[in-house]
Enzyme design. Sequence first.
Site, short mmCIF file in Angstrom:
data_model
loop_
_atom_site.label_atom_id
_atom_site.label_comp_id
_atom_site.label_asym_id
_atom_site.label_seq_id
_atom_site.Cartn_x
_atom_site.Cartn_y
_atom_site.Cartn_z
N HIS A 108 -18.31 46.18 61.29
CA HIS A 108 -16.72 45.70 61.81
C HIS A 108 -16.44 44.93 60.82
O HIS A 108 -16.65 43.75 60.94
CB HIS A 108 -16.69 45.42 63.12
CG HIS A 108 -15.39 45.19 63.61
ND1 HIS A 108 -14.79 45.83 64.70
CD2 HIS A 108 -14.32 44.46 63.04
CE1 HIS A 108 -13.59 45.63 64.94
NE2 HIS A 108 -13.01 44.57 63.89
N HIS B 27 -12.85 43.65 58.15
CA HIS B 27 -11.34 43.36 57.60
C HIS B 27 -11.43 43.07 56.35
O HIS B 27 -11.69 41.89 56.11
CB HIS B 27 -10.28 42.72 58.49
CG HIS B 27 -10.35 43.07 59.98
ND1 HIS B 27 -9.33 44.08 60.51
CD2 HIS B 27 -11.18 42.82 61.23
CE1 HIS B 27 -9.43 44.44 61.96
NE2 HIS B 27 -10.42 43.63 61.92
N LYS C 125 -10.23 54.19 65.02
CA LYS C 125 -10.07 53.00 65.71
C LYS C 125 -9.10 53.25 66.68
O LYS C 125 -7.76 53.26 66.30
CB LYS C 125 -10.02 52.03 64.66
CG LYS C 125 -9.81 50.69 65.25
CD LYS C 125 -10.98 49.91 65.70
CE LYS C 125 -10.90 48.56 66.92
NZ LYS C 125 -10.88 47.37 65.64
N HIS D 251 -10.85 48.62 70.27
CA HIS D 251 -10.44 47.15 70.65
C HIS D 251 -10.23 47.25 72.27
O HIS D 251 -9.07 47.69 72.67
CB HIS D 251 -9.44 46.84 69.95
CG HIS D 251 -8.83 45.35 70.22
ND1 HIS D 251 -8.95 44.13 69.10
CD2 HIS D 251 -8.46 44.64 71.14
CE1 HIS D 251 -8.68 43.33 69.52
NE2 HIS D 251 -8.28 43.34 70.86
N HIS E 31 -16.79 43.95 68.93
CA HIS E 31 -16.45 42.73 69.17
C HIS E 31 -16.61 42.21 70.66
O HIS E 31 -15.40 41.62 71.12
CB HIS E 31 -15.25 41.99 68.39
CG HIS E 31 -14.00 42.69 68.48
ND1 HIS E 31 -13.42 43.19 69.81
CD2 HIS E 31 -13.17 43.08 67.73
CE1 HIS E 31 -12.27 43.79 69.53
NE2 HIS E 31 -12.21 43.92 68.18
N ASP F 107 -16.33 41.47 62.45
CA ASP F 107 -14.92 40.93 62.43
C ASP F 107 -14.19 40.16 61.75
O ASP F 107 -13.46 39.65 62.06
CB ASP F 107 -14.65 41.00 63.97
CG ASP F 107 -12.97 41.41 64.40
OD1 ASP F 107 -12.47 41.96 63.38
OD2 ASP F 107 -12.82 40.79 65.21
O1 DOR Z 1 -8.67 37.98 65.68
C1 DOR Z 1 -8.48 39.47 65.24
N1 DOR Z 1 -7.98 39.55 64.08
N2 DOR Z 1 -8.83 40.52 66.05
C2 DOR Z 1 -8.46 41.69 65.75
O2 DOR Z 1 -8.71 42.57 66.49
C3 DOR Z 1 -7.96 41.82 64.51
C4 DOR Z 1 -8.11 40.67 63.46
C5 DOR Z 1 -7.09 41.19 62.46
O3 DOR Z 1 -6.98 42.15 61.89
O4 DOR Z 1 -6.81 40.00 61.99
ZN ZN Z 2 -11.24 43.54 64.01
#
Ligand code: DOR
Ligand code: ZN
Length: 345
Positions: free
Chosen positions: A13, A15, A99, A136, A174, A247
């Site tokens: 997971h 980003h 997702k 989520h 998460h 995450d």
């Molecule tokens: O804290 C977070 N940031 N939770 C999420 O679900 C998305 C993520 C983000 O993309 O910044």
């Molecule tokens: Zn995330």
Amino acid sequence: MKTLTITRPDDLHLHVRNGAILQTVLPHTARQFARAIIMPNLKPPVTTVAQALAYREEILAAVPAGLDFTPLMTLYLTGSTTADEIKKAAASEHVHAFKLYPAGATTNSDSGVADIKAVYPLFAAMEQYDIPLLIHGEVTDDACDIFDRERVFIDTYLIDITRNFPGLRIVAEHVTTTEAVQFIKDADANIAATITPQHLLFNRNAILAGGIRPHHYCLPIIKRESHRLALVEAATSGNPKFFLGTDSAPHLTSLKETACGCAGCYSAHAALELYAEAFERADALDKLEGFASFYGADFYRLPRNEGTATLEKTAWTVPPIYGENGLTITPLKANEELVWKLAKG
Ligand code: DOR
Ligand code: ZN
């Protein structure tokens, strides 16, 4: 020196964004992990296989020379996703999941799903074509306390989804609560969960320790100590339903340190080190390899990685920022000492 060598791990997971941020953060992940499940919440979101393939190329172009890293793409589920796109995604060797963001739940979730029941036909298609659904799991109801949103989501939606689609592979992303851990343990083998380093290392006091700590603010928000202990127990138990998903969610420092700061902790710079610290504190370093390198791959039906990663018991101080020219990201544990360090390739 004490060292720990494990099979090369995966981050299930992650980003990485695009543009300048991608260039700053991707080398960190590519050093640490062989593969990562890439979140699709860009602006605009990645909703089609064609977009995911283009994004994949952009990510591959940012992998530093000499490193071997494979992005595992996902698509962002919306009310307009079609069964045909689900079929195409399942047939693509590069797309590994959809997702589900409840609309308004978190960063870039505006295009998410407003009416979860209305997308049940899409869950049926995912079940039929056998492509995982990543969730989520937080309700978006303003009246629901922010610390209860995950628990209420399980009771309101997740139980019903798993009952209606018993063959659907689901990852509760998460997880942050005792209730989520119990739900996952009791569920069938096709229901799993990722756990972040921040939810293993911190309780909610860390968000307000001596003042507001924006770099500890993420969603789902970090919970009280009893929940952290349940997460540590789950992650270190050797139960293959729980696996590594950082995450890691980079935001510019300027967008975190402001009156209305973005949600997300950046952990890609030291992900394995952070997990190792949590596992060592639980006297469970022997369980790190399964959590980091085996169970996620097994769930996604990917071969386990070849090669190894070695951690050394060497203290080092996390830099205050990464990036330059105003485009900086403040990492988790900035200016603090970590006890484990990833050995160079
Ligand atoms: O804290 C977070 N940031 N939770 C999420 O679900 C998305 C993520 C983000 O993309 O910044
Ligand atoms: Zn995330």
